[in-house]
Design a protein around this motif. Sequence first.
Motif, PDB file in Angstrom:
ATOM      1  N   CYS A  33      51.088  88.119   7.104  1.00 38.65           N
ATOM      2  CA  CYS A  33      51.661  86.779   7.939  1.00 38.65           C
ATOM      3  C   CYS A  33      52.975  86.894   7.736  1.00 38.65           C
ATOM      4  O   CYS A  33      53.777  86.989   6.659  1.00 38.65           O
ATOM      5  CB  CYS A  33      51.131  85.698   7.137  1.00 38.65           C
ATOM      6  SG  CYS A  33      51.739  84.088   7.872  1.00 38.65           S
ATOM      7  N   CYS A  47      45.910  82.631   8.663  1.00 44.84           N
ATOM      8  CA  CYS A  47      46.360  83.044   7.158  1.00 44.84           C
ATOM      9  C   CYS A  47      45.823  82.441   5.865  1.00 44.84           C
ATOM     10  O   CYS A  47      45.327  81.085   6.264  1.00 44.84           O
ATOM     11  CB  CYS A  47      48.112  82.473   7.080  1.00 44.84           C
ATOM     12  SG  CYS A  47      48.705  83.090   5.452  1.00 44.84           S
ATOM     13  N   ARG A  56      46.485  83.779  13.361  1.00 40.04           N
ATOM     14  CA  ARG A  56      46.899  85.202  13.424  1.00 40.04           C
ATOM     15  C   ARG A  56      47.551  85.554  14.824  1.00 40.04           C
ATOM     16  O   ARG A  56      48.555  86.175  14.471  1.00 40.04           O
ATOM     17  CB  ARG A  56      45.250  86.167  13.237  1.00 40.04           C
ATOM     18  CG  ARG A  56      45.703  87.432  13.165  1.00 40.04           C
ATOM     19  CD  ARG A  56      44.434  88.444  13.003  1.00 40.04           C
ATOM     20  NE  ARG A  56      44.810  89.950  12.863  1.00 40.04           N
ATOM     21  CZ  ARG A  56      43.941  90.671  12.513  1.00 40.04           C
ATOM     22  NH1 ARG A  56      42.961  90.308  12.174  1.00 40.04           N
ATOM     23  NH2 ARG A  56      44.570  92.026  12.188  1.00 40.04           N
TER      24      ARG A  56
END
Length: 106
Positions: A33, A47, A56
């Motif tokens: 991330c 995440c 994402r």
Amino acid sequence: GVPAQLAGGAQPNWQHPDTPKTATGHPAGSWVCLNCRNINFPTRMTCNTKICGRPRHEVDGGEPNAANMVDHTLHPQQRVAAAAAQDEARRQAALEQPRAADGASP
């Protein structure tokens, strides 16, 4: 994208010794991330930290590697601060690079 072995809906056993791994030892297809530097399993579409939870497609930093990871023994909020400091250091280095090539002082 989602790894091919997940396309049929099968849930892999990430701990199995035959599961393909990245150079950092994480399951193949894992992603970092960009917001908090959490390393997420390939199947996660958001995440996995409570302080982040970003989608994402907004924060996928690619496969874990030395350039996009921070110390994961830190609390998630500390990781966010460390990631921001790491990004700022990279920005500063990129700004100084052309000056050094031209021979100009910073």
